[in-house]
Design a protein around this motif. Structure first.
Motif, PDB file in Angstrom:
ATOM      1  N   ALA A  74       0.833  -1.207   0.000  1.00 12.13           N
ATOM      2  CA  ALA A  74       0.000   0.000   0.000  1.00 12.13           C
ATOM      3  C   ALA A  74       0.866   1.254   0.000  1.00 12.13           C
ATOM      4  O   ALA A  74       0.538   2.255  -0.641  1.00 12.13           O
ATOM      5  CB  ALA A  74      -0.924  -0.007   1.220  1.00 12.13           C
ATOM      6  N   ASP A  75       1.989   1.215   0.689  1.00 14.80           N
ATOM      7  CA  ASP A  75       2.891   2.355   0.776  1.00 14.80           C
ATOM      8  C   ASP A  75       3.639   2.599  -0.524  1.00 14.80           C
ATOM      9  O   ASP A  75       4.210   3.655  -0.723  1.00 14.80           O
ATOM     10  CB  ASP A  75       3.893   2.133   1.923  1.00 14.80           C
ATOM     11  CG  ASP A  75       4.801   3.320   2.134  1.00 14.80           C
ATOM     12  OD1 ASP A  75       4.277   4.442   2.287  1.00 14.80           O
ATOM     13  OD2 ASP A  75       6.033   3.134   2.136  1.00 14.80           O
ATOM     14  N   HIS A  76       3.613   1.626  -1.411  1.00 15.61           N
ATOM     15  CA  HIS A  76       4.374   1.707  -2.664  1.00 15.61           C
ATOM     16  C   HIS A  76       3.791   2.749  -3.616  1.00 15.61           C
ATOM     17  O   HIS A  76       4.402   3.119  -4.596  1.00 15.61           O
ATOM     18  CB  HIS A  76       4.398   0.328  -3.309  1.00 15.61           C
ATOM     19  CG  HIS A  76       5.440   0.139  -4.346  1.00 15.61           C
ATOM     20  ND1 HIS A  76       6.473   1.015  -4.575  1.00 15.61           N
ATOM     21  CD2 HIS A  76       5.611  -0.849  -5.252  1.00 15.61           C
ATOM     22  CE1 HIS A  76       7.227   0.577  -5.560  1.00 15.61           C
ATOM     23  NE2 HIS A  76       6.718  -0.553  -5.993  1.00 15.61           N
ATOM     24  N   GLU A  77       2.592   3.228  -3.320  1.00 10.86           N
ATOM     25  CA  GLU A  77       1.885   4.237  -4.117  1.00 10.86           C
ATOM     26  C   GLU A  77       1.637   3.738  -5.532  1.00 10.86           C
ATOM     27  O   GLU A  77       1.115   2.668  -5.730  1.00 10.86           O
ATOM     28  CB  GLU A  77       2.626   5.570  -4.085  1.00 10.86           C
ATOM     29  CG  GLU A  77       2.691   6.160  -2.686  1.00 10.86           C
ATOM     30  CD  GLU A  77       3.539   7.397  -2.595  1.00 10.86           C
ATOM     31  OE1 GLU A  77       3.974   7.930  -3.628  1.00 10.86           O
ATOM     32  OE2 GLU A  77       3.759   7.842  -1.472  1.00 10.86           O
ATOM     33  N   PHE A 105       0.689   1.929 -13.131  1.00  4.39           N
ATOM     34  CA  PHE A 105       0.957   2.960 -14.126  1.00  4.39           C
ATOM     35  C   PHE A 105       0.711   2.433 -15.538  1.00  4.39           C
ATOM     36  O   PHE A 105       0.051   3.081 -16.360  1.00  4.39           O
ATOM     37  CB  PHE A 105       2.399   3.461 -13.986  1.00  4.39           C
ATOM     38  CG  PHE A 105       2.771   4.500 -15.002  1.00  4.39           C
ATOM     39  CD1 PHE A 105       2.333   5.803 -14.869  1.00  4.39           C
ATOM     40  CD2 PHE A 105       3.560   4.163 -16.088  1.00  4.39           C
ATOM     41  CE1 PHE A 105       2.666   6.768 -15.810  1.00  4.39           C
ATOM     42  CE2 PHE A 105       3.907   5.109 -17.034  1.00  4.39           C
ATOM     43  CZ  PHE A 105       3.455   6.424 -16.900  1.00  4.39           C
ATOM     44  N   ALA A 106       1.222   1.232 -15.825  1.00  6.46           N
ATOM     45  CA  ALA A 106       1.048   0.639 -17.153  1.00  6.46           C
ATOM     46  C   ALA A 106      -0.436   0.451 -17.471  1.00  6.46           C
ATOM     47  O   ALA A 106      -0.890   0.763 -18.586  1.00  6.46           O
ATOM     48  CB  ALA A 106       1.791  -0.691 -17.243  1.00  6.46           C
ATOM     49  N   ALA A 107      -1.201  -0.040 -16.506  1.00  5.09           N
ATOM     50  CA  ALA A 107      -2.633  -0.247 -16.725  1.00  5.09           C
ATOM     51  C   ALA A 107      -3.346   1.081 -16.952  1.00  5.09           C
ATOM     52  O   ALA A 107      -4.192   1.194 -17.852  1.00  5.09           O
ATOM     53  CB  ALA A 107      -3.244  -0.976 -15.530  1.00  5.09           C
ATOM     54  N   ARG A 108      -2.995   2.086 -16.173  1.00  3.95           N
ATOM     55  CA  ARG A 108      -3.653   3.386 -16.308  1.00  3.95           C
ATOM     56  C   ARG A 108      -3.331   4.052 -17.637  1.00  3.95           C
ATOM     57  O   ARG A 108      -4.198   4.660 -18.267  1.00  3.95           O
ATOM     58  CB  ARG A 108      -3.273   4.291 -15.136  1.00  3.95           C
ATOM     59  CG  ARG A 108      -3.874   3.786 -13.831  1.00  3.95           C
ATOM     60  CD  ARG A 108      -3.465   4.609 -12.659  1.00  3.95           C
ATOM     61  NE  ARG A 108      -4.164   5.893 -12.704  1.00  3.95           N
ATOM     62  CZ  ARG A 108      -4.111   6.786 -11.730  1.00  3.95           C
ATOM     63  NH1 ARG A 108      -3.397   6.545 -10.650  1.00  3.95           N
ATOM     64  NH2 ARG A 108      -4.771   7.921 -11.829  1.00  3.95           N
ATOM     65  N   ILE A 136      -5.243  -4.618 -18.373  1.00  2.00           N
ATOM     66  CA  ILE A 136      -4.832  -5.637 -17.401  1.00  2.00           C
ATOM     67  C   ILE A 136      -3.616  -6.401 -17.916  1.00  2.00           C
ATOM     68  O   ILE A 136      -2.685  -6.690 -17.151  1.00  2.00           O
ATOM     69  CB  ILE A 136      -6.002  -6.581 -17.076  1.00  2.00           C
ATOM     70  CG1 ILE A 136      -7.084  -5.797 -16.313  1.00  2.00           C
ATOM     71  CG2 ILE A 136      -5.546  -7.788 -16.271  1.00  2.00           C
ATOM     72  CD1 ILE A 136      -8.387  -6.522 -16.156  1.00  2.00           C
ATOM     73  N   THR A 137      -3.589  -6.691 -19.212  1.00  7.04           N
ATOM     74  CA  THR A 137      -2.436  -7.375 -19.796  1.00  7.04           C
ATOM     75  C   THR A 137      -1.183  -6.514 -19.659  1.00  7.04           C
ATOM     76  O   THR A 137      -0.099  -7.028 -19.364  1.00  7.04           O
ATOM     77  CB  THR A 137      -2.705  -7.717 -21.274  1.00  7.04           C
ATOM     78  OG1 THR A 137      -3.868  -8.554 -21.339  1.00  7.04           O
ATOM     79  CG2 THR A 137      -1.534  -8.430 -21.903  1.00  7.04           C
ATOM     80  N   SER A 138      -1.320  -5.207 -19.853  1.00 10.10           N
ATOM     81  CA  SER A 138      -0.183  -4.296 -19.668  1.00 10.10           C
ATOM     82  C   SER A 138       0.336  -4.364 -18.235  1.00 10.10           C
ATOM     83  O   SER A 138       1.547  -4.408 -17.994  1.00 10.10           O
ATOM     84  CB  SER A 138      -0.584  -2.854 -19.986  1.00 10.10           C
ATOM     85  OG  SER A 138      -0.908  -2.701 -21.330  1.00 10.10           O
ATOM     86  N   ALA A 139      -0.587  -4.361 -17.280  1.00  6.27           N
ATOM     87  CA  ALA A 139      -0.192  -4.420 -15.866  1.00  6.27           C
ATOM     88  C   ALA A 139       0.528  -5.726 -15.556  1.00  6.27           C
ATOM     89  O   ALA A 139       1.554  -5.740 -14.870  1.00  6.27           O
ATOM     90  CB  ALA A 139      -1.420  -4.269 -14.974  1.00  6.27           C
ATOM     91  N   ILE A 140       0.004  -6.827 -16.069  1.00  4.87           N
ATOM     92  CA  ILE A 140       0.636  -8.130 -15.831  1.00  4.87           C
ATOM     93  C   ILE A 140       2.022  -8.172 -16.460  1.00  4.87           C
ATOM     94  O   ILE A 140       2.977  -8.691 -15.873  1.00  4.87           O
ATOM     95  CB  ILE A 140      -0.257  -9.272 -16.349  1.00  4.87           C
ATOM     96  CG1 ILE A 140      -1.518  -9.363 -15.500  1.00  4.87           C
ATOM     97  CG2 ILE A 140       0.487 -10.603 -16.358  1.00  4.87           C
ATOM     98  CD1 ILE A 140      -2.592 -10.276 -16.063  1.00  4.87           C
ATOM     99  N   GLY A 141       2.141  -7.593 -17.649  1.00  2.00           N
ATOM    100  CA  GLY A 141       3.451  -7.534 -18.296  1.00  2.00           C
ATOM    101  C   GLY A 141       4.460  -6.767 -17.465  1.00  2.00           C
ATOM    102  O   GLY A 141       5.629  -7.165 -17.353  1.00  2.00           O
ATOM    103  N   ALA A 142       4.030  -5.667 -16.850  1.00  6.43           N
ATOM    104  CA  ALA A 142       4.929  -4.888 -15.988  1.00  6.43           C
ATOM    105  C   ALA A 142       5.308  -5.678 -14.735  1.00  6.43           C
ATOM    106  O   ALA A 142       6.442  -5.605 -14.264  1.00  6.43           O
ATOM    107  CB  ALA A 142       4.282  -3.562 -15.610  1.00  6.43           C
ATOM    108  N   LEU A 143       4.356  -6.450 -14.201  1.00  3.84           N
ATOM    109  CA  LEU A 143       4.648  -7.270 -13.021  1.00  3.84           C
ATOM    110  C   LEU A 143       5.712  -8.322 -13.293  1.00  3.84           C
ATOM    111  O   LEU A 143       6.449  -8.715 -12.393  1.00  3.84           O
ATOM    112  CB  LEU A 143       3.380  -7.983 -12.536  1.00  3.84           C
ATOM    113  CG  LEU A 143       2.424  -7.177 -11.691  1.00  3.84           C
ATOM    114  CD1 LEU A 143       1.131  -7.947 -11.504  1.00  3.84           C
ATOM    115  CD2 LEU A 143       3.040  -6.833 -10.355  1.00  3.84           C
ATOM    116  N   LYS A 144       5.787  -8.768 -14.520  1.00  6.29           N
ATOM    117  CA  LYS A 144       6.743  -9.823 -14.873  1.00  6.29           C
ATOM    118  C   LYS A 144       8.186  -9.332 -14.827  1.00  6.29           C
ATOM    119  O   LYS A 144       9.109 -10.120 -14.626  1.00  6.29           O
ATOM    120  CB  LYS A 144       6.419 -10.367 -16.263  1.00  6.29           C
ATOM    121  CG  LYS A 144       7.268 -11.547 -16.651  1.00  6.29           C
ATOM    122  CD  LYS A 144       6.892 -12.072 -18.009  1.00  6.29           C
ATOM    123  CE  LYS A 144       7.806 -13.237 -18.361  1.00  6.29           C
ATOM    124  NZ  LYS A 144       7.619 -13.664 -19.732  1.00  6.29           N
ATOM    125  N   GLY A 145       8.387  -8.027 -14.996  1.00  6.05           N
ATOM    126  CA  GLY A 145       9.740  -7.489 -15.023  1.00  6.05           C
ATOM    127  C   GLY A 145      10.479  -7.683 -13.712  1.00  6.05           C
ATOM    128  O   GLY A 145       9.889  -7.604 -12.632  1.00  6.05           O
TER     129      GLY A 145
END
Length: 129
Positions: free
Chosen positions: A39-42, A48-51, A64-73
């Motif tokens: 939560a503190d990570h803002e 950001f990628a999803a937005r 959502i796919t963009s967000a998941i792609g960013a999570l993979k990094g």
């Protein structure tokens, strides 16, 4: 399906429903800290990628796919994986290797810490508590 126990905290209930048994106070506190840190990570990279994707008026699936792609990094979701590898080492070794205990306070860089986290910021103090 395991029913929630309203007398437990959010973290304890999650662990209860995940594992089917009431969690230890250590497990509950660890999840509490993890949730606070997230939560503190803002605005993280995946949000950001999803937005950004959604702001282009693309469909929700693409956002959502963009967000998941960013999570993979490795500089985003990979950080969580590194924590689990560290916890696995801690569970297997007793005592904790001196390289880990020294780095927990941020004194020196280590291959398992991202350079941006080598400090004794508030999140670091929470993890080390």
């Amino acid at each position: 399906m395991v029913e929630a126990d309203r007398s437990l905290s959010h973290s304890a209930n999650f662990l209860l429903q995940l594992n089917g048994s009431k969690p230890s106070s250590t497990a509950e506190r660890a999840l509490d800290i993890a949730l606070i840190l997230h939560a503190d990570h803002e605005l993280n990279a995946s949000t950001f990628a999803a937005r950004v994707t959604a702001a282009t008026l693309s469909d929700m699936h693409s956002a959502i796919t963009s967000a998941i792609g960013a999570l993979k990094g490795p500089l985003h979701g990979g950080a969580n994986e590194a924590v689990f590898r560290i916890l696995d080492v801690i569970a297997r070794q007793n005592p904790i290797p001196s390289s880990m205990s020294a780095n927990a306070g941020g004194e020196e860089k280590s291959s398992w810490l991202r350079p941006s986290r080598v400090s004794t910021e508030d999140r670091g103090r929470l993890i080390c508590a």
